[in-house]
Design an enzyme around this catalytic site. Structure first.
Site: not given
Ligand code: RIB
Length: 289
Positions: A137, A202-204, A207, A229, A235, A274
């Site tokens: 990003e 990662t495979l949801g 696993g 969610d 991440d 979370s």
């Molecule tokens: O991976 C989730 C993140 O993607 C969110 O927190 C959002 O900000 C985007 O960057």
């Protein structure tokens, strides 16, 4: 002693509408509930690693606006060193518009703002670390700078190739650890298996697996949890895997630790709110031994 992780990446403020079906192109849906949380893949991964026991240092950029402090709030509160997160005069802080469906799936649109101003030399502001972790990003130049910083300081260089964008092959091959989901793996194809590093996939519900030179070397099954969610779960996996590998956990144990952390993240709303703490993950692993 805690492991040290440097993150070069994005800082966003997440504006979340949850509880309504995801809209199709051109469609308006109503009935959602609004929440605002700190987010950004870089900041989320930094906070995940910090909560899981690492000392984390973050480099990035926020805007010179009122959103910046909200975006950095949890990083500061939980002790991530943000002294290398600079304020860009005249730029807006990154914002993510997130829709979350009743079954926990999401759609995310990011307005990058100051994240697009992260530069090659920003990584040089990081102290010596066990691992330098990036995502996509921020501009590719910033990833190249992080690769150089990792080589200079002897750090492991880890990159979550999310969101999937073109990355020069020579840069891919400097990565000691690549982390992708199935969509990203399909985008990059064999290109991610050409270097000498590890590839975590990662495979949801199936696993996660770890590869070296295209060969699977470890696998961990998914944990069956109620999905609230999924935002931030990827991440969480990235931050957790880096902590575990920096701690020299064996590949299967490291994957299991990261999968457990990600499982806990999907049971709670929001990205940064979370993210689990070390004790949460250890208790969860003990319950699922
Ligand atoms: O991976 C989730 C993140 O993607 C969110 O927190 C959002 O900000 C985007 O960057």
């Amino acid at each position: 002693m805690s492991v040290r992780i440097g993150v070069v990446g994005s800082v966003n403020l997440d504006l979340v509408a949850s509880g309504a079906p995801l809209p199709r192109p051109g469609e308006t849906v109503t009935g959602a509930q609004f929440a605002q949380h700190p987010g950004g893949k870089g900041a989320n991964q930094a906070l995940a690693a910090q909560r899981l026991g690492a000392d984390v240092f973050m480099a990035g950029r926020v805007g010179s606006d009122a959103l910046a402090e909200s975006a950095l709030e949890l990083l500061r509160k939980d002790g991530v060193d943000v002294s290398a997160v600079m304020s860009e005069i005249g730029q807006s802080t990154g914002v993510a518009l997130i829709a979350v469906s009743p079954d926990g799936e999401n759609q995310i649109t990011v307005a990058s703002g100051a994240n697009a101003r992260v530069e090659t030399h920003d990584a040089a502001l990081l102290p010596g670390c066990d691992i330098i972790l990036c995502q996509l990003e921020v501009p590719i130049e910033a990833i190249t700078g992080a690769s150089t910083r990792a080589q200079e300081t002897g750090a492991m260089f880890a990159v979550n190739l999310a969101p999937a964008i073109a990355v020069p092959q020579p840069l891919l091959e400097t990565m000691d650890l690549i982390i992708v989901n199935e969509i990203e793996a399909a985008y990059y194809g064999e290109a991610i298996h050409q270097g000498e590093g590890l590839v975590a996939l990662t495979l949801g519900g199936d696993g996660a697996a770890l590869f070296k030179a295209g060969q699977e070397i470890a696998r961990a099954p998914a944990f069956n949890v109620p999905v609230v969610d999924t935002t931030g779960a990827g991440d969480t996996f990235c931050g957790a895997l880096c902590v575990a590998l920096a701690e020299k956990q064996a590949p299967e144990a490291a994957l299991r630790f990261a999968s457990a952390a990600a499982a806990l993240a999907v049971t709670r709303p929001g990205a940064q709110p979370s993210l689990p703490w070390r004790a949460d993950v250890e208790d969860f692993l003990a319950e699922h031994a």
